[in-house]
Design a protein around this motif. Structure first.
Motif, PDB file in Angstrom:
ATOM      1  N   CYS A  70     -20.652  24.805 -32.126  1.00  0.00           N
ATOM      2  CA  CYS A  70     -19.900  25.900 -31.717  1.00  0.00           C
ATOM      3  C   CYS A  70     -20.393  26.266 -30.470  1.00  0.00           C
ATOM      4  CB  CYS A  70     -19.657  26.894 -32.677  1.00  0.00           C
ATOM      5  SG  CYS A  70     -21.152  27.806 -33.169  1.00  0.00           S
ATOM      6  N   SER A  74     -16.103  29.863 -27.077  1.00  0.00           N
ATOM      7  CA  SER A  74     -15.316  30.406 -28.401  1.00  0.00           C
ATOM      8  C   SER A  74     -14.502  29.072 -28.878  1.00  0.00           C
ATOM      9  CB  SER A  74     -14.109  31.160 -28.132  1.00  0.00           C
ATOM     10  OG  SER A  74     -13.049  30.716 -27.280  1.00  0.00           O
ATOM     11  N   ALA A  76     -14.972  25.397 -31.418  1.00  0.00           N
ATOM     12  CA  ALA A  76     -15.994  24.749 -32.044  1.00  0.00           C
ATOM     13  C   ALA A  76     -15.248  23.167 -32.406  1.00  0.00           C
ATOM     14  CB  ALA A  76     -15.757  25.392 -33.664  1.00  0.00           C
ATOM     15  N   THR A  93     -10.153  28.209 -34.041  1.00  0.00           N
ATOM     16  CA  THR A  93     -10.926  29.351 -34.327  1.00  0.00           C
ATOM     17  C   THR A  93      -9.955  30.567 -34.225  1.00  0.00           C
ATOM     18  OG1 THR A  93     -11.828  29.419 -32.448  1.00  0.00           O
ATOM     19  CG2 THR A  93     -13.002  28.207 -34.129  1.00  0.00           C
ATOM     20  N   LEU A  95     -10.496  32.494 -31.638  1.00  0.00           N
ATOM     21  CA  LEU A  95     -11.323  33.595 -31.317  1.00  0.00           C
ATOM     22  C   LEU A  95     -11.145  33.603 -29.730  1.00  0.00           C
ATOM     23  CD1 LEU A  95     -14.518  32.104 -32.997  1.00  0.00           C
ATOM     24  CD2 LEU A  95     -13.353  34.319 -33.632  1.00  0.00           C
ATOM     25  N   ALA A  99     -18.494  32.231 -29.879  1.00  0.00           N
ATOM     26  CA  ALA A  99     -18.797  31.824 -31.428  1.00  0.00           C
ATOM     27  C   ALA A  99     -20.535  31.656 -31.434  1.00  0.00           C
ATOM     28  CB  ALA A  99     -18.052  30.408 -31.827  1.00  0.00           C
ATOM     29  N   VAL A 102     -22.579  28.722 -36.649  1.00  0.00           N
ATOM     30  CA  VAL A 102     -21.429  27.869 -37.454  1.00  0.00           C
ATOM     31  C   VAL A 102     -22.448  27.378 -38.820  1.00  0.00           C
ATOM     32  CG1 VAL A 102     -21.717  25.929 -36.229  1.00  0.00           C
ATOM     33  CG2 VAL A 102     -19.865  26.248 -37.579  1.00  0.00           C
ATOM     34  N   ILE A 113     -17.487  30.328 -39.222  1.00  0.00           N
ATOM     35  CA  ILE A 113     -18.061  30.658 -37.992  1.00  0.00           C
ATOM     36  C   ILE A 113     -17.961  31.941 -37.627  1.00  0.00           C
ATOM     37  CG2 ILE A 113     -17.235  30.132 -35.466  1.00  0.00           C
ATOM     38  CD1 ILE A 113     -15.452  27.595 -36.592  1.00  0.00           C
ATOM     39  N   SER A 115     -18.794  35.304 -34.676  1.00  0.00           N
ATOM     40  CA  SER A 115     -18.545  35.242 -33.401  1.00  0.00           C
ATOM     41  C   SER A 115     -19.003  36.670 -32.721  1.00  0.00           C
ATOM     42  CB  SER A 115     -16.962  35.203 -33.056  1.00  0.00           C
ATOM     43  OG  SER A 115     -16.284  36.189 -33.568  1.00  0.00           O
ATOM     44  N   CYS A 121     -14.656  33.434 -39.323  1.00  0.00           N
ATOM     45  CA  CYS A 121     -13.632  32.686 -39.767  1.00  0.00           C
ATOM     46  C   CYS A 121     -14.011  31.640 -40.727  1.00  0.00           C
ATOM     47  CB  CYS A 121     -12.842  31.987 -38.538  1.00  0.00           C
ATOM     48  SG  CYS A 121     -12.347  33.201 -37.132  1.00  0.00           S
ATOM     49  N   SER A 134      -8.192  28.085 -39.412  1.00  0.00           N
ATOM     50  CA  SER A 134      -9.052  29.047 -39.821  1.00  0.00           C
ATOM     51  C   SER A 134      -8.356  30.039 -40.269  1.00  0.00           C
ATOM     52  CB  SER A 134      -9.632  29.480 -38.452  1.00  0.00           C
ATOM     53  OG  SER A 134     -10.536  28.194 -37.863  1.00  0.00           O
TER      54      SER A 134
END
Length: 422
Positions: A70, A74, A76, A93, A95, A99, A102, A113, A115, A121, A134
């Motif tokens: 990640c 943001s 992954a 994600t 997001l 991130a 992970v 994950i 953040s 998530c 997620s």
């Protein structure tokens, strides 16, 4: 053999379950993969992965041979080896901010994950959609989530944040973990306690899942015992099951259990410390595994003495001629490297404990730091057997053009990106 320079800082690292492939992020958006060549005792870089756009903040391997990374962008990605090429598969994600951490679940079917968006998530692979999807927790922290850890059973997730809290969530996904794996519903907060003193840095479960340790910036360690998890009430530790351990070292950036009675931690001191639990269940500082002298610790948690490591760093700033880390370094033999580089000389930011096929820690672990080194440590069986010197052992590779991998040599450098590589 061509020679090239790599960065002198490592932000994250990870080994596969067979300890044959090392993934390293050299403090940028790249992931460098190093492979241990069987029969030749060498470690050479095989692949450079550049799918991320910003700093890679965390790497985690599963037992199937895949790993997830990640980034501060943001994103992954789950990396799988197809033939001789590593293929990324994006994780959706949802997001918007970085991130930060992970972790792959023990069963290998879920990802967690954390953040800077104050969210966590839980991701899993959806066969019908053919992608990683997620599902966030409804209630989470009030600030950035910096560290997460899966319960050995895979149904609970512990986290700590810069809001100074430590929480345990129900992370059991319907259809994946089955019914009755954890009290409450998905995303429920089962425990919400203080991380210690100040904001949290790291969190880890014991091998049995009955204990939890949280490192805070205080600096202090918070131990939670008696977490059996049969119901939400049983997860709430009584006052006797909580212990706040003050220590005089600089804050520990990473902690992990080596057994039910031993915890290893490392951080801004650049040293590796061992904490042990006595027969009455009381945790205390045991010793430093690093070759440098450890600091004294008194009962009130006051600084007993300035460490030799701190004095050496202070002398570096007073020196009129400072060493330039980016300058070409002379190649060292195994004996020379053991003498001048027995341990980290900067903050340790990542730690990974090696386990056997059953998931039990073997007493061996690796550390990575801002000095650009990855060291392999052996604390002994159950971290209770020590050498006469009272020090742990770091063993491994002297990174030189020949790539010699030395085994069972005390205080040896495993991987030094400041040197040259293939």
């Amino acid at each position: 053999m061509s020679q090239q320079r790599v960065t002198s800082v490592i932000s994250s690292h990870g080994w596969n379950s067979e300890c044959t492939i090392l993934a390293v992020c050299p403090n940028n958006n790249e992931i460098h993969l190093y492979e241990v060549v069987s029969g030749e005792n060498t470690l050479s870089r095989t692949t450079t992965l550049q799918q991320h756009r910003q700093l890679v903040s965390s790497i985690s391997w599963n037992r199937g041979g895949s790993f997830v990374s990640c980034s501060h962008d943001s994103t992954a990605f789950v990396w799988s080896l197809e033939g001789d090429r590593w293929t990324p598969e994006p994780v959706f994600t949802r997001l918007k901010l970085a991130a930060l951490c992970v972790r792959w679940s023990p069963c290998g079917g879920k990802l967690a994950i954390a953040s800077g968006e104050k969210r966590i998530c839980i991701s899993h692979y959806e066969k019908e959609q053919k992608r990683w999807v997620s599902k966030p927790f409804r209630r989470c922290h009030s600030s950035s989530v910096v560290a997460i850890a899966w319960h050995p059973g895979g149904a609970l997730l512990a986290s700590t944040s810069t809001d100074g809290r430590c929480k345990i969530f129900n992370a059991a996904l319907p259809g994946i973990d089955g019914q009755g794996q954890a009290p409450g519903a998905f995303g429920d907060v089962l425990i919400d306690v203080e991380a210690g003193i100040g904001w949290g840095h790291a969190v880890a479960w014991s091998p049995s899942g009955c204990q939890l340790v949280v490192s805070s910036h205080g600096p202090a360690l918070q131990f939670l015992c008696g977490l059996y998890g049969s119901s939400a009430a049983s997860l709430q530790p009584e006052a006797a099951g909580r212990q706040l351990l003050h220590h005089v070292q600089l804050p520990l950036r990473c902690v992990a259990f080596l057994s039910e009675t031993s915890v290893v931690g490392a951080g801004f001191d650049g040293q590796v410390f061992l904490f042990e639990r006595d027969g009455e269940g009381v945790w205390s500082y045991a010793r430093s595994l690093s070759p440098e002298p450890a600091m004294r610790i008194d009962g009130g948690g006051r600084r007993g003495a300035i460490s030799a490591a701190f004095s050496a760093k202070l002398a570096m700033f007073r020196s009129p001629a400072k060493k330039d880390r980016t300058r070409e370094q002379p190649l060292l033999s195994a004996e020379g490297a053991a003498a001048v580089a027995p341990g980290h000389d900067n903050a340790v930011v990542d730690l990974q404990v090696f386990t056997d096929a059953a998931g039990t820690p073997t007493g061996r672990f690796s550390t990575a730091g801002w000095d650009g080194r990855v060291l392999l440590w052996d604390a002994g069986k159950g971290a209770t057997e020590t050498e006469e010197s009272g020090e742990g052992r770091a063993e491994g590779l002297i990174k030189a053009p020949t790539g010699v991998l030395t085994k069972h040599c005390p205080n040896r450098l495993l991987f030094d990106p400041v040197g040259t590589c293939d």
